[in-house]
Design a protein around this motif. Structure first.
Motif, PDB file in Angstrom:
ATOM      1  N   SER A  25      49.662  -3.123  75.380  1.00 49.33           N
ATOM      2  CA  SER A  25      49.027  -2.237  74.976  1.00 49.33           C
ATOM      3  C   SER A  25      48.775  -2.300  72.774  1.00 49.33           C
ATOM      4  O   SER A  25      49.407  -3.658  72.845  1.00 49.33           O
ATOM      5  N   GLY A  26      48.222  -1.629  72.094  1.00 46.67           N
ATOM      6  CA  GLY A  26      47.405  -1.724  70.971  1.00 46.67           C
ATOM      7  C   GLY A  26      46.562  -2.826  71.355  1.00 46.67           C
ATOM      8  O   GLY A  26      45.497  -1.715  71.603  1.00 46.67           O
ATOM      9  N   ARG A  27      46.222  -3.557  70.494  1.00 46.76           N
ATOM     10  CA  ARG A  27      45.231  -4.358  70.191  1.00 46.76           C
ATOM     11  C   ARG A  27      44.979  -5.308  71.485  1.00 46.76           C
ATOM     12  O   ARG A  27      44.615  -6.930  70.924  1.00 46.76           O
ATOM     13  N   SER A  28      44.572  -4.765  72.831  1.00 46.39           N
ATOM     14  CA  SER A  28      45.049  -5.233  74.185  1.00 46.39           C
ATOM     15  C   SER A  28      43.358  -6.359  73.976  1.00 46.39           C
ATOM     16  O   SER A  28      43.263  -7.539  75.131  1.00 46.39           O
ATOM     17  N   PHE A  29      42.067  -6.076  73.627  1.00 48.83           N
ATOM     18  CA  PHE A  29      41.165  -6.157  73.358  1.00 48.83           C
ATOM     19  C   PHE A  29      40.816  -7.684  72.839  1.00 48.83           C
ATOM     20  O   PHE A  29      41.531  -7.861  72.416  1.00 48.83           O
ATOM     21  N   GLY A  30      40.171  -8.256  73.689  1.00 52.29           N
ATOM     22  CA  GLY A  30      39.383  -9.089  73.686  1.00 52.29           C
ATOM     23  C   GLY A  30      40.303 -10.881  73.465  1.00 52.29           C
ATOM     24  O   GLY A  30      40.625 -12.048  73.042  1.00 52.29           O
ATOM     25  N   LEU A  31      41.227 -10.392  74.281  1.00 52.53           N
ATOM     26  CA  LEU A  31      42.613 -10.892  74.927  1.00 52.53           C
ATOM     27  C   LEU A  31      42.168 -12.806  75.661  1.00 52.53           C
ATOM     28  O   LEU A  31      41.339 -12.247  76.817  1.00 52.53           O
ATOM     29  N   GLU A  44      65.241 -24.475  79.295  1.00 51.22           N
ATOM     30  CA  GLU A  44      64.444 -24.511  78.897  1.00 51.22           C
ATOM     31  C   GLU A  44      63.716 -23.925  79.160  1.00 51.22           C
ATOM     32  O   GLU A  44      63.246 -22.770  80.164  1.00 51.22           O
ATOM     33  N   ARG A  45      62.828 -23.011  78.370  1.00 48.23           N
ATOM     34  CA  ARG A  45      61.892 -21.793  78.509  1.00 48.23           C
ATOM     35  C   ARG A  45      60.476 -22.851  79.234  1.00 48.23           C
ATOM     36  O   ARG A  45      59.935 -23.207  79.605  1.00 48.23           O
ATOM     37  N   GLU A  46      60.193 -22.216  80.972  1.00 50.08           N
ATOM     38  CA  GLU A  46      58.698 -22.828  81.825  1.00 50.08           C
ATOM     39  C   GLU A  46      57.522 -22.301  82.054  1.00 50.08           C
ATOM     40  O   GLU A  46      58.195 -20.731  82.311  1.00 50.08           O
ATOM     41  N   PHE A  47      56.794 -23.125  81.905  1.00 46.59           N
ATOM     42  CA  PHE A  47      55.722 -21.888  82.575  1.00 46.59           C
ATOM     43  C   PHE A  47      55.707 -21.831  83.813  1.00 46.59           C
ATOM     44  O   PHE A  47      55.915 -22.325  84.956  1.00 46.59           O
ATOM     45  N   VAL A  48      54.813 -20.191  84.443  1.00 43.05           N
ATOM     46  CA  VAL A  48      55.145 -20.109  85.003  1.00 43.05           C
ATOM     47  C   VAL A  48      53.642 -20.062  86.639  1.00 43.05           C
ATOM     48  O   VAL A  48      52.698 -20.510  87.053  1.00 43.05           O
ATOM     49  N   ALA A  49      52.498 -19.513  85.468  1.00 44.84           N
ATOM     50  CA  ALA A  49      51.475 -18.914  85.960  1.00 44.84           C
ATOM     51  C   ALA A  49      51.439 -18.224  84.174  1.00 44.84           C
ATOM     52  O   ALA A  49      51.318 -17.045  83.804  1.00 44.84           O
ATOM     53  N   ALA A  50      49.052 -17.805  84.297  1.00 41.57           N
ATOM     54  CA  ALA A  50      48.604 -17.890  83.433  1.00 41.57           C
ATOM     55  C   ALA A  50      47.422 -16.892  84.336  1.00 41.57           C
ATOM     56  O   ALA A  50      46.653 -17.942  85.060  1.00 41.57           O
ATOM     57  N   VAL A  51      46.594 -16.291  83.586  1.00 45.05           N
ATOM     58  CA  VAL A  51      45.388 -15.630  84.031  1.00 45.05           C
ATOM     59  C   VAL A  51      44.492 -15.641  83.323  1.00 45.05           C
ATOM     60  O   VAL A  51      45.041 -14.511  82.438  1.00 45.05           O
ATOM     61  N   THR A  52      43.108 -15.861  83.102  1.00 50.99           N
ATOM     62  CA  THR A  52      42.209 -15.573  82.025  1.00 50.99           C
ATOM     63  C   THR A  52      41.642 -14.322  81.864  1.00 50.99           C
ATOM     64  O   THR A  52      41.361 -13.798  83.483  1.00 50.99           O
ATOM     65  N   TRP A  53      41.463 -13.782  80.798  1.00 54.47           N
ATOM     66  CA  TRP A  53      41.095 -11.593  81.261  1.00 54.47           C
ATOM     67  C   TRP A  53      39.995 -11.932  81.464  1.00 54.47           C
ATOM     68  O   TRP A  53      40.043 -10.682  82.349  1.00 54.47           O
ATOM     69  N   SER A  54      39.584 -12.353  81.139  1.00 49.10           N
ATOM     70  CA  SER A  54      37.931 -11.665  81.255  1.00 49.10           C
ATOM     71  C   SER A  54      37.537 -12.443  82.965  1.00 49.10           C
ATOM     72  O   SER A  54      36.686 -11.807  83.410  1.00 49.10           O
ATOM     73  N   ASP A  55      36.887 -13.430  83.664  1.00 48.70           N
ATOM     74  CA  ASP A  55      37.587 -13.839  84.454  1.00 48.70           C
ATOM     75  C   ASP A  55      37.923 -13.982  85.495  1.00 48.70           C
ATOM     76  O   ASP A  55      37.827 -14.653  86.853  1.00 48.70           O
ATOM     77  N   GLY A  56      39.142 -13.753  85.320  1.00 48.01           N
ATOM     78  CA  GLY A  56      40.588 -14.112  86.445  1.00 48.01           C
ATOM     79  C   GLY A  56      40.875 -15.124  86.712  1.00 48.01           C
ATOM     80  O   GLY A  56      41.108 -15.762  88.156  1.00 48.01           O
TER      81      GLY A  56
END
Length: 124
Positions: A25-31, A44-56
């Motif tokens: 929520s908030g200024r979530s546009f432009g992510l 340590e904190r480790e990367f799991v997964a990510a997704v680009t917002w515009s094209d998935g």
């Protein structure tokens, strides 16, 4: 500012499944992207997964690909992480994160916003 709120973490038996959600929520546009990291006790904190917002486009840490699936619902500003065949070593606090920058998505320094985390505990 972008606020991130995770949900879905709980105690589950090994071999089970969970779906985590993260509402933005908030200024979530432009992510540019949203993702999941996790941190187990004493690690340590480790990367799991990510997704680009515009094209998935999706990205995973190699050891989890095939068991975990990241997805997003742009209409709801929500990120998901489907976790299957859970193992005790998946026990951790799972953090939702978001970035407005084109960045290396596996690097936690590239993210601008973080949720409070949700606890996932997998019993043997």
């Amino acid at each position: 500012q972008v606020q991130l709120v995770e949900s879905g973490g709980e105690l589950v038996q090994a071999g089970g499944s969970l779906r985590l959600s993260c509402a933005a929520s908030g200024r979530s546009f432009g992510l540019y992207a949203m993702g999941w990291f996790r941190q187990a006790p004493g690690k340590e904190r480790e990367f799991v997964a990510a997704v680009t917002w515009s094209d998935g486009r999706t990205y995973y840490t190699s050891s989890l690909k095939g068991r975990f699936t990241v997805s997003r619902d742009n209409s709801k500003n929500t990120l998901y992480l489907q976790m299957n065949s859970l193992k005790s070593e998946d026990t951790a606090v799972y953090y939702c994160t978001a970035t407005q920058r084109r960045t290396v998505l596996a690097n936690f320094n590239g993210y601008d916003y973080w949720g409070q985390g949700t606890q996932v505990t997998v019993s043997p």
